[in-house]
Design a protein around this motif. Structure first.
Motif, PDB file in Angstrom:
ATOM      1  N   UNK A  86       0.861  -1.188   0.000  1.00  0.00           N
ATOM      2  CA  UNK A  86       0.000   0.000   0.000  1.00  0.00           C
ATOM      3  C   UNK A  86       0.894   1.234   0.000  1.00  0.00           C
ATOM      4  N   UNK A  87       0.305   2.348  -0.378  1.00  0.00           N
ATOM      5  CA  UNK A  87       1.011   3.629  -0.375  1.00  0.00           C
ATOM      6  C   UNK A  87       0.349   4.517   0.663  1.00  0.00           C
ATOM      7  N   UNK A  88       1.064   4.852   1.708  1.00  0.00           N
ATOM      8  CA  UNK A  88       0.525   5.692   2.778  1.00  0.00           C
ATOM      9  C   UNK A  88       0.660   7.164   2.417  1.00  0.00           C
ATOM     10  N   UNK A  89      -0.208   8.020   2.959  1.00  0.00           N
ATOM     11  CA  UNK A  89      -0.081   9.460   2.700  1.00  0.00           C
ATOM     12  C   UNK A  89       1.188  10.020   3.312  1.00  0.00           C
ATOM     13  N   UNK A  90       1.653  11.126   2.770  1.00  0.00           N
ATOM     14  CA  UNK A  90       2.871  11.762   3.276  1.00  0.00           C
ATOM     15  C   UNK A  90       2.669  12.193   4.723  1.00  0.00           C
ATOM     16  N   UNK A  91       3.706  12.149   5.534  1.00  0.00           N
ATOM     17  CA  UNK A  91       3.566  12.547   6.947  1.00  0.00           C
ATOM     18  C   UNK A  91       3.074  13.979   7.081  1.00  0.00           C
ATOM     19  N   UNK A  92       2.095  14.189   7.941  1.00  0.00           N
ATOM     20  CA  UNK A  92       1.544  15.512   8.192  1.00  0.00           C
ATOM     21  C   UNK A  92       1.694  15.852   9.672  1.00  0.00           C
ATOM     22  N   UNK A  93       1.862  17.138   9.944  1.00  0.00           N
ATOM     23  CA  UNK A  93       2.018  17.608  11.322  1.00  0.00           C
ATOM     24  C   UNK A  93       0.645  17.980  11.866  1.00  0.00           C
ATOM     25  N   UNK A  94      -0.208  16.977  12.019  1.00  0.00           N
ATOM     26  CA  UNK A  94      -1.581  17.200  12.466  1.00  0.00           C
ATOM     27  C   UNK A  94      -1.713  16.815  13.925  1.00  0.00           C
ATOM     28  N   UNK A  95      -2.226  17.747  14.720  1.00  0.00           N
ATOM     29  CA  UNK A  95      -2.440  17.485  16.138  1.00  0.00           C
ATOM     30  C   UNK A  95      -3.704  16.659  16.293  1.00  0.00           C
ATOM     31  N   UNK A  96      -3.700  15.580  17.049  1.00  0.00           N
ATOM     32  CA  UNK A  96      -4.921  14.771  17.224  1.00  0.00           C
ATOM     33  C   UNK A  96      -6.010  15.582  17.905  1.00  0.00           C
ATOM     34  N   UNK A  97      -7.226  15.466  17.392  1.00  0.00           N
ATOM     35  CA  UNK A  97      -8.374  16.187  17.944  1.00  0.00           C
ATOM     36  C   UNK A  97      -9.306  15.203  18.606  1.00  0.00           C
ATOM     37  N   UNK A  98     -10.254  15.757  19.405  1.00  0.00           N
ATOM     38  CA  UNK A  98     -11.217  14.902  20.094  1.00  0.00           C
ATOM     39  C   UNK A  98     -12.134  14.241  19.074  1.00  0.00           C
ATOM     40  N   UNK A  99     -12.416  12.985  19.243  1.00  0.00           N
ATOM     41  CA  UNK A  99     -13.279  12.264  18.317  1.00  0.00           C
ATOM     42  C   UNK A  99     -13.755  10.974  18.937  1.00  0.00           C
ATOM     43  N   UNK A 122      14.730  11.243  19.191  1.00  0.00           N
ATOM     44  CA  UNK A 122      14.784  12.429  18.333  1.00  0.00           C
ATOM     45  C   UNK A 122      15.145  12.088  16.900  1.00  0.00           C
ATOM     46  N   UNK A 123      15.507  10.805  16.624  1.00  0.00           N
ATOM     47  CA  UNK A 123      15.905  10.415  15.274  1.00  0.00           C
ATOM     48  C   UNK A 123      15.036   9.325  14.672  1.00  0.00           C
ATOM     49  N   UNK A 124      14.372   8.541  15.511  1.00  0.00           N
ATOM     50  CA  UNK A 124      13.710   7.343  14.977  1.00  0.00           C
ATOM     51  C   UNK A 124      12.648   6.846  15.946  1.00  0.00           C
ATOM     52  N   UNK A 125      11.825   5.929  15.434  1.00  0.00           N
ATOM     53  CA  UNK A 125      10.888   5.140  16.228  1.00  0.00           C
ATOM     54  C   UNK A 125      11.412   3.714  16.238  1.00  0.00           C
ATOM     55  N   UNK A 181       4.359  12.906  16.575  1.00  0.00           N
ATOM     56  CA  UNK A 181       4.188  14.095  15.736  1.00  0.00           C
ATOM     57  C   UNK A 181       5.206  15.170  16.094  1.00  0.00           C
ATOM     58  N   UNK A 182       5.402  15.410  17.397  1.00  0.00           N
ATOM     59  CA  UNK A 182       6.370  16.419  17.828  1.00  0.00           C
ATOM     60  C   UNK A 182       7.801  16.016  17.472  1.00  0.00           C
ATOM     61  N   UNK A 183       8.125  14.726  17.645  1.00  0.00           N
ATOM     62  CA  UNK A 183       9.480  14.279  17.334  1.00  0.00           C
ATOM     63  C   UNK A 183       9.778  14.415  15.848  1.00  0.00           C
ATOM     64  N   UNK A 184       8.834  14.064  15.015  1.00  0.00           N
ATOM     65  CA  UNK A 184       9.037  14.202  13.575  1.00  0.00           C
ATOM     66  C   UNK A 184       9.118  15.678  13.177  1.00  0.00           C
ATOM     67  N   UNK A 186      10.147  18.141  15.069  1.00  0.00           N
ATOM     68  CA  UNK A 186      11.447  18.646  15.535  1.00  0.00           C
ATOM     69  C   UNK A 186      12.569  18.197  14.612  1.00  0.00           C
ATOM     70  N   UNK A 187      12.455  16.967  14.086  1.00  0.00           N
ATOM     71  CA  UNK A 187      13.505  16.445  13.208  1.00  0.00           C
ATOM     72  C   UNK A 187      13.578  17.206  11.887  1.00  0.00           C
ATOM     73  N   UNK A 188      12.435  17.682  11.396  1.00  0.00           N
ATOM     74  CA  UNK A 188      12.434  18.430  10.132  1.00  0.00           C
ATOM     75  C   UNK A 188      12.341  19.934  10.371  1.00  0.00           C
ATOM     76  N   UNK A 189      12.539  20.353  11.629  1.00  0.00           N
ATOM     77  CA  UNK A 189      12.564  21.771  12.004  1.00  0.00           C
ATOM     78  C   UNK A 189      11.235  22.465  11.697  1.00  0.00           C
ATOM     79  N   UNK A 190      10.141  21.804  12.054  1.00  0.00           N
ATOM     80  CA  UNK A 190       8.810  22.373  11.816  1.00  0.00           C
ATOM     81  C   UNK A 190       7.967  22.398  13.095  1.00  0.00           C
ATOM     82  N   UNK A 191       8.606  22.428  14.255  1.00  0.00           N
ATOM     83  CA  UNK A 191       7.841  22.465  15.497  1.00  0.00           C
ATOM     84  C   UNK A 191       6.992  23.726  15.632  1.00  0.00           C
TER      85      UNK A 191
END
Length: 378
Positions: A86-99, A122-125, A181-184, A186-191
Motif C-alpha cells: 500500500x502507499x501511505x499518505x505523506x507525513x503531516x504535522x496534524x495534532x490529534x483532535x477529540x473524536x 529524536x531520530x527514529x521510532x 508528531x512532535x518528534x518528527x 522537531x527532526x524536520x525543524x517544523x515544530x
C-alpha cells in the motif's frame, strides 16, 4: 401566606424544574469543555518545551547516539505489517483532535509479528521486540497514517517495501501519537507549525464555551405545563381532534347504492350531471366540523440566536453559518459596538466583555476588550 394552585403555584413548580434541567445540562457541557481546554493547554506546554530532555535514558535496552534524545517509551506495543503493498499518505504535522474513542483492534489485511517496548527518540521510532528490533528513521520516512478507529499507527520508509507500524494499548495511544508528531516535526525543524496549530485550536475552542442559561421565571410558564406530559400530550390530543373530522369528510354520505344510475357520456348527460349538484344544494347539507388549527410554541429568542441579542438581521452566536464582513448599518442599535467599530478590517466577532468588533481574524482583535470570545455568524 401559601399560594393556592388557582393563584399560580404550578408556575413556580414549572420554573423550578426548568431551572434544574438547564443547570444540569450546563454543568455537563461546562465540564466537557473544561476537560478539552485543559487537554489542549497541556499539549501546548508540552510542545513548547519539547526536546529539552537529557540525551539517552537510563534503564532502556537501547543503544543511542551521544546527541540522541529519548522522548517516550511504552511497553506492550505490537508490531503489525500490511499483507499487501500500500502507499501511505505523506507525513503531516496534524495534532490529534477529540473524536470517537479508539478500539484495541487491527484492520483487516494486517498481521501481528512481534510484541515489545516502543521507544520514540529524536531520530527514529524503535520497537524492541522478542524477535529482534525494528527501526523507522525519520529521515527515510515517506508515509505516516494514524488509524481513526483502531489504535494502530502505520509507517512507510524507503528501505522497506511493505508498510508496518505499531498497535498500541488504548491508555498510551494518544500520548504516543502526539509525541511522534512532535518528534518528527522537531527532526524536520517544523515544530513552530505544531505550536501555531495548537494556538488555533485553543482559540477556536474558547469560542464554543457554553453559556450559563438564563433563569426561567414563573411568568414564562405556559398553560400546557399543567397537563401531564406537557405540550406533547396537548399536541397528540389536538392531532386526534383533527383526525376525526378528516375521516368524516373523506367518507361517503349515508345512502343506498340503488340510487346510483349509470349515464352515458353524452352532452345531455354532462349538463344533467352538472345541474344535479346545484339542485342538491337547495337541500339541507350536513355541516362538517371546522378543523382546528394547532399552534406550536415558537422557539425562544435565546434558542434561535444562541445567546445573541434578538435582531432582525439573523446574526447569532450558534457557531454555524457564514462570517459577517459587511454587517447591516443598524447593527449597533441591537449589539454593543466597540470603539471605532466601523474602522475594523475583518469579520464580526464578539469580545469577552460583550462588545462586538469588525477586527475578527486580526492579531489585535478585541485588544481593548479582554480578547476574542467567539465569531458572530449569519
Amino acid at each position: 401566606m401559601a399560594m393556592s394552585d388557582s393563584t399560580g403555584t404550578w408556575r413556580y413548580q414549572w420554573a423550578y424544574r426548568q431551572n434544574e434541567r438547564l443547570r444540569r445540562a450546563y454543568r455537563a457541557a461546562e465540564q466537557e469543555w473544561r476537560r478539552r481546554d485543559e487537554e489542549l493547554r497541556r499539549m501546548r506546554v508540552a510542545a513548547a518545551g519539547f526536546g529539552a530532555g537529557v540525551p539517552g535514558r537510563a534503564g532502556l535496552p537501547l543503544a543511542v547516539a551521544s546527541d540522541e534524545i529519548v522522548h517516550w517509551a511504552g511497553p506492550a506495543a505490537r508490531l503489525v505489517e500490511m499483507r499487501h503493498t500500500v502507499v501511505l499518505p505523506a507525513p503531516e504535522l496534524t495534532v490529534p483532535v477529540a473524536g470517537a474513542a479508539l478500539r484495541p483492534c487491527r484492520r483487516e489485511g494486517t498481521r501481528v509479528l512481534d510484541t515489545g517496548l516502543a521507544v520514540i527518540t529524536s531520530r527514529r521510532l524503535v520497537l524492541l521486540g522478542g524477535r529482534g528490533r525494528r527501526d523507522w528513521a525519520y529521515g527515510r520516512m515517506t508515509g505516516l497514517a494514524h488509524d481513526p478507529v483502531a489504535s494502530v499507527t502505520l509507517l512507510q520508509v524507503l528501505d522497506r517495501r511493505r508498510a508496518s507500524g505499531l498497535l498500541l494499548p488504548l491508555a498510551t495511544a494518544a500520548g504516543f501519537r502526539f509525541t511522534l508528531t512532535l518528534a518528527f516535526a522537531e527532526a524536520i525543524e517544523q515544530r513552530p507549525t505544531v505550536l501555531a496549530q495548537l494556538d488555533e485550536l485553543i482559540a477556536e475552542h474558547a469560542q464554543v464555551r457554553p453559556f450559563r442559561p438564563e433563569i426561567a421565571t414563573p411568568a414564562q410558564a405556559r398553560f400546557t405545563a399543567r397537563v401531564p406530559g406537557g405540550r406533547r400530550t396537548v399536541a397528540v390530543a389536538a392531532a386526534g381532534a383533527m383526525l376525526v373530522p378528516a375521516v368524516l369528510i373523506g367518507s361517503d354520505p349515508p345512502g343506498t347504492g340503488g340510487d346510483q344510475v349509470a349515464v352515458a357520456a353524452t352532452p345531455e348527460a354532462e349538463v344533467a350531471a352538472v345541474a344535479a349538484p346545484e339542485r342538491a344544494a337547495t337541500s339541507v347539507r350536513p355541516r362538517s366540523p371546522k378543523p382546528r388549527r394547532i399552534t406550536g410554541s415558537s422557539p425562544s429568542p435565546r434558542d434561535r440566536f444562541c445567546g445573541a441579542p434578538r435582531n432582525p438581521f439573523g446574526y447569532d452566536y450558534c457557531g454555524q453559518g457564514e462570517r459577517i464582513e459587511e454587517p447591516d448599518e443598524l447593527l449597533c442599535s441591537w449589539f454593543t459596538c466597540g470603539q471605532d467599530f466601523w474602522e475594523g478590517k475583518g469579520y464580526l466577532v464578539q469580545c469577552r466583555d460583550g462588545a462586538v468588533t469588525l477586527d475578527g481574524g486580526r492579531p489585535d482583535a478585541c485588544a481593548h476588550h479582554q480578547g476574542v470570545r467567539r465569531t458572530v455568524r449569519l
